[in-house]
Design a protein around this motif. Structure first.
Motif, mmCIF file in Angstrom:
data_model
loop_
_atom_site.group_PDB
_atom_site.id
_atom_site.type_symbol
_atom_site.label_atom_id
_atom_site.label_comp_id
_atom_site.label_asym_id
_atom_site.label_seq_id
_atom_site.Cartn_x
_atom_site.Cartn_y
_atom_site.Cartn_z
ATOM 1 N N ALA A 189 82.707 -69.836 114.266
ATOM 2 C CA ALA A 189 83.899 -70.326 113.583
ATOM 3 C C ALA A 189 84.887 -69.193 113.303
ATOM 4 C CB ALA A 189 83.502 -71.020 112.279
ATOM 5 N N PHE A 190 84.391 -68.057 112.831
ATOM 6 C CA PHE A 190 85.284 -66.933 112.536
ATOM 7 C C PHE A 190 85.896 -66.364 113.808
ATOM 8 C CE2 PHE A 190 82.619 -66.406 108.558
ATOM 9 C CZ PHE A 190 83.609 -66.907 107.717
ATOM 10 N N ALA A 191 85.124 -66.331 114.891
ATOM 11 C CA ALA A 191 85.659 -65.831 116.158
ATOM 12 C C ALA A 191 86.770 -66.738 116.672
ATOM 13 C CB ALA A 191 84.534 -65.726 117.192
ATOM 14 N N GLU A 192 86.590 -68.056 116.557
ATOM 15 C CA GLU A 192 87.629 -68.986 117.010
ATOM 16 C C GLU A 192 88.881 -68.877 116.153
ATOM 17 O OE1 GLU A 192 85.847 -72.820 117.001
ATOM 18 O OE2 GLU A 192 84.715 -72.486 118.876
ATOM 19 N N ARG A 193 88.712 -68.681 114.840
ATOM 20 C CA ARG A 193 89.879 -68.524 113.974
ATOM 21 C C ARG A 193 90.630 -67.230 114.292
ATOM 22 N NH1 ARG A 193 88.480 -70.404 107.747
ATOM 23 N NH2 ARG A 193 88.021 -72.599 108.211
ATOM 24 N N ALA A 194 89.885 -66.174 114.578
ATOM 25 C CA ALA A 194 90.534 -64.898 114.892
ATOM 26 C C ALA A 194 91.295 -64.972 116.209
ATOM 27 C CB ALA A 194 89.500 -63.779 114.954
ATOM 28 N N ALA A 195 90.803 -65.800 117.151
ATOM 29 C CA ALA A 195 91.463 -65.922 118.453
ATOM 30 C C ALA A 195 92.588 -66.942 118.463
ATOM 31 C CB ALA A 195 90.423 -66.301 119.515
ATOM 32 N N ALA A 196 92.736 -67.701 117.386
ATOM 33 C CA ALA A 196 93.764 -68.744 117.338
ATOM 34 C C ALA A 196 95.154 -68.119 117.256
ATOM 35 C CB ALA A 196 93.533 -69.665 116.157
ATOM 36 N N LEU A 219 82.522 -59.161 109.724
ATOM 37 C CA LEU A 219 81.727 -59.466 108.546
ATOM 38 C C LEU A 219 80.584 -60.427 108.872
ATOM 39 C CD1 LEU A 219 84.481 -59.903 105.810
ATOM 40 C CD2 LEU A 219 82.790 -58.086 105.949
ATOM 41 N N SER A 220 80.877 -61.391 109.730
ATOM 42 C CA SER A 220 79.829 -62.349 110.099
ATOM 43 C C SER A 220 78.700 -61.653 110.859
ATOM 44 C CB SER A 220 80.414 -63.489 110.931
ATOM 45 O OG SER A 220 80.935 -63.013 112.165
ATOM 46 N N TRP A 221 79.037 -60.660 111.678
ATOM 47 C CA TRP A 221 77.991 -59.919 112.384
ATOM 48 C C TRP A 221 77.198 -59.027 111.443
ATOM 49 C CZ3 TRP A 221 75.850 -61.142 116.673
ATOM 50 C CH2 TRP A 221 76.571 -61.840 117.656
ATOM 51 N N VAL A 222 77.841 -58.563 110.365
ATOM 52 C CA VAL A 222 77.094 -57.819 109.344
ATOM 53 C C VAL A 222 76.056 -58.732 108.694
ATOM 54 C CG1 VAL A 222 77.280 -56.677 107.098
ATOM 55 C CG2 VAL A 222 78.919 -56.151 108.893
ATOM 56 N N SER A 223 76.435 -59.984 108.433
ATOM 57 C CA SER A 223 75.471 -60.950 107.893
ATOM 58 C C SER A 223 74.313 -61.156 108.860
ATOM 59 C CB SER A 223 76.160 -62.288 107.609
ATOM 60 O OG SER A 223 77.134 -62.154 106.605
ATOM 61 N N VAL A 224 74.635 -61.203 110.150
ATOM 62 C CA VAL A 224 73.575 -61.328 111.154
ATOM 63 C C VAL A 224 72.624 -60.137 111.065
ATOM 64 C CG1 VAL A 224 73.091 -61.341 113.631
ATOM 65 C CG2 VAL A 224 74.962 -62.727 112.727
ATOM 66 N N ALA A 225 73.187 -58.942 110.922
ATOM 67 C CA ALA A 225 72.347 -57.742 110.831
ATOM 68 C C ALA A 225 71.461 -57.776 109.596
ATOM 69 C CB ALA A 225 73.228 -56.490 110.818
ATOM 70 N N LEU A 226 72.013 -58.257 108.468
ATOM 71 C CA LEU A 226 71.242 -58.320 107.236
ATOM 72 C C LEU A 226 70.112 -59.338 107.314
ATOM 73 C CD1 LEU A 226 74.127 -58.135 104.598
ATOM 74 C CD2 LEU A 226 72.502 -56.336 105.173
ATOM 75 N N LEU A 227 70.340 -60.413 108.054
ATOM 76 C CA LEU A 227 69.345 -61.485 108.130
ATOM 77 C C LEU A 227 68.391 -61.323 109.306
ATOM 78 C CD1 LEU A 227 71.627 -64.550 107.296
ATOM 79 C CD2 LEU A 227 69.888 -63.520 105.826
ATOM 80 N N PHE A 248 85.960 -75.054 106.224
ATOM 81 C CA PHE A 248 85.697 -75.201 107.650
ATOM 82 C C PHE A 248 85.869 -76.652 108.083
ATOM 83 C CE2 PHE A 248 82.950 -71.428 106.818
ATOM 84 C CZ PHE A 248 83.523 -70.568 107.735
ATOM 85 N N GLU A 249 86.108 -76.822 109.341
ATOM 86 C CA GLU A 249 85.942 -78.121 109.974
ATOM 87 C C GLU A 249 84.515 -78.180 110.525
ATOM 88 O OE1 GLU A 249 87.946 -80.662 110.082
ATOM 89 O OE2 GLU A 249 89.618 -79.650 109.062
ATOM 90 N N PRO A 250 83.812 -79.290 110.341
ATOM 91 C CA PRO A 250 82.438 -79.355 110.866
ATOM 92 C C PRO A 250 82.346 -78.992 112.348
ATOM 93 C CG PRO A 250 82.843 -81.218 109.419
ATOM 94 C CD PRO A 250 84.166 -80.503 109.581
ATOM 95 N N ALA A 251 83.390 -79.353 113.114
ATOM 96 C CA ALA A 251 83.363 -79.035 114.549
ATOM 97 C C ALA A 251 83.355 -77.531 114.794
ATOM 98 C CB ALA A 251 84.559 -79.675 115.243
ATOM 99 N N GLU A 252 83.943 -76.748 113.863
ATOM 100 C CA GLU A 252 83.953 -75.294 114.030
ATOM 101 C C GLU A 252 82.540 -74.716 113.967
ATOM 102 O OE1 GLU A 252 87.767 -73.242 112.190
ATOM 103 O OE2 GLU A 252 86.879 -74.602 110.727
ATOM 104 N N LEU A 253 81.677 -75.351 113.199
ATOM 105 C CA LEU A 253 80.346 -74.815 112.945
ATOM 106 C C LEU A 253 79.295 -75.334 113.908
ATOM 107 C CD1 LEU A 253 80.382 -75.185 109.052
ATOM 108 C CD2 LEU A 253 80.715 -73.077 110.349
ATOM 109 N N ARG A 254 79.635 -76.340 114.689
ATOM 110 C CA ARG A 254 78.652 -76.914 115.600
ATOM 111 C C ARG A 254 78.588 -76.082 116.880
ATOM 112 N NH1 ARG A 254 81.025 -82.171 114.164
ATOM 113 N NH2 ARG A 254 79.707 -83.133 112.581
ATOM 114 N N LEU A 255 77.385 -75.694 117.236
ATOM 115 C CA LEU A 255 77.174 -74.912 118.450
ATOM 116 C C LEU A 255 76.995 -75.837 119.641
ATOM 117 C CD1 LEU A 255 74.635 -72.302 117.060
ATOM 118 C CD2 LEU A 255 77.086 -71.982 117.384
#
Length: 455
Positions: free
Chosen positions: A50-57, A70-78, A154-161
């Motif tokens: 979702a964040f990547a799509e917003r940044a590319a909009a 920031l989202s990738w930092v969360s990935v690293a933490l988890l 968010f829009e739910p569609a943004e979060l669906r993979l």
């Protein structure tokens, strides 16, 4: 191949239809662990997408490019707690049946047949858990979409993979399960008598402390240049801090078992009762397993303490930076909630695995006159003593790290309340999760599922 399939089906039907070894509880815990692992990965991956799509909009502001990072930092933490939980679920699968597999090996089954049976068992539970995790993610997506970032939900569609990413995630969970199972099978495949012998765990080296010194030097250097960092923007300074936290997770996992081992030795010297002595000896005998059962919340406590200054950063920020820093706080809270859930489930799974590994010991102690209540008390101390100590150490270390900007806690004391709530809630989840394996202790003490070592 056909013979191994028939053997696996028979073994699975026997375990599900008997009360030995705790009945279905280990299978349920393993499936739940795989489900939570899959859910957490899909949830975090949906946020990254979702964040990547917003940044590319078109028309995205300059701060929009910060959110994917920031989202990738969360990935690293988890990453560490997620992988730990997946591996713990696979170890539980093997611990549940290692003695039966060893007896089959002694009866003439080949290493290949034993390995295939165990891998099929792990794969079946991983697939079932991954499927439940996918369903849980779909059901939770509308609730996650209510979170506000960049001033809007968010829009739910943004979060669906897409289906490819979902299948890739399920495949990764299955791969972790199979790899962990294959590694754990070595003692059965190479020497089935090793299951009965319960060979001692290798000791820990003090070399584990060296990465802590290196990381500490990095923190000192960063905070000596704190003025320059925050001069480039408070958001940039916060990002540097969070980046260090990602590395601290891995380093903390290295030192944690050593701390548990030292704590166990001190506790054994000062023990004044049987439960405390039993708990201390088990901590010394297998500090890695003990750490896995409490380490997740200790890491969460450490990160929560370091991020407790985030509200203060937001309060003192310029108008243009307030939204970004507020979103950093929201993202940190979401990350900590997911990490706490992972840690709680990991505790339940690890505790169950430890009981299954020690069921012969529990049976022997009970036959020698030790009451089941004493065994429960020992397991309780084995959880909460290292939990309190490691959480306290994590909190002190976090306080040391944020000491250069500790004044921010005064301007926004809500950060302290958030830290206390996170630590208390996480500890409560861990203690509740540890009680899930109590039926396994009672079954082991009664002799249900007694294995090679007790016959």
């Amino acid at each position: 191949m056909t013979g191994a399939l028939r053997l696996w089906f028979t073994l699975a039907r026997h375990v599900q239809g008997t009360r030995s070894g705790g009945g279905r509880l280990p299978s349920v815990l393993a499936v739940v662990a795989f489900a939570v692992t899959t859910w957490s990965v899909l949830t975090v991956a949906g946020g990254v997408q979702a964040f990547a799509e917003r940044a590319a909009a078109p028309g995205a502001g300059p701060d929009a490019q910060t959110y994917p990072f920031l989202s990738w930092v969360s990935v690293a933490l988890l990453l560490v707690p997620t992988a730990t939980l997946g591996a713990a679920a696979a170890r539980l699968t093997v611990a549940r049946r290692d003695e039966r597999l060893a007896r089959l090996r002694l009866a003439g089954a080949t290493s290949a047949q034993i390995g295939l049976v165990a891998l099929l068992d792990a794969a079946a539970q991983a697939v079932a858990g991954a499927a439940l995790g996918v369903v849980a993610n779909l059901l939770a997506t509308p609730a996650v979409a209510l979170l506000r970032f960049q001033g809007r939900p968010f829009e739910p569609a943004e979060l669906r993979l897409g289906p490819v990413l979902v299948l890739a995630t399920a495949g990764a969970v299955l791969l972790v399960s199979l790899l962990s199972c294959a590694v754990s099978l070595r003692r059965v495949a190479i020497t089935p008598l090793g299951v009965a012998q319960r060979l001692p765990v290798a000791g820990l080296s003090w070399a584990r402390v060296l990465p802590v010194l290196l990381l500490g030097g990095g923190f000192v250097a960063a905070f000596n240049a704190a003025g320059a960092l925050f001069g480039l923007g408070q958001a940039f300074g916060a990002l540097v801090l969070v980046g260090f936290l990602a590395g601290a997770f891995a380093v903390f996992n290295l030192v944690g078992p050593l701390l548990v081992s030292v704590l166990g030795r001190l506790l054994a010297r000062r023990a004044r009762g049987v439960p405390t002595l039993l708990a201390a000896r088990r901590m010394v005998d297998d500090p890695k397993s003990t750490w896995r059962s409490v380490g997740g919340i200790s890491l969460v406590t450490f990160v929560a303490g370091c991020l407790s200054v985030t509200p203060g950063l937001t309060a003192d920020a310029q108008e243009g930076e307030q939204v970004l820093l507020a979103d950093i706080g929201t993202g940190a809270a979401v990350t900590l909630v997911i990490a706490a859930v992972l840690a709680a489930v990991s505790t339940g799974v690890t505790q169950a695995s430890r009981v299954l590994d020690s069921r012969t010991q529990y049976r022997t102690l009970h036959l020698g006159g030790t009451d089941v209540a004493v065994l429960h008390a020992a397991r309780s101390r084995e959880t909460w003593v290292p939990l309190v100590v490691t959480m306290g150490g994590a909190a002190l270390l976090a306080l040391l790290i944020v000491s250069p900007v500790i004044g921010l806690l005064g301007s926004a004391p809500v950060g302290v309340l958030q830290f206390a709530g996170c630590a208390a809630g996480g500890a409560g989840l861990v203690l509740l999760a540890s009680r899930a394996s109590r039926p396994l202790v009672e079954a082991a003490a009664a002799g249900a599922g007694a294995g090679v070592g007790s016959r």
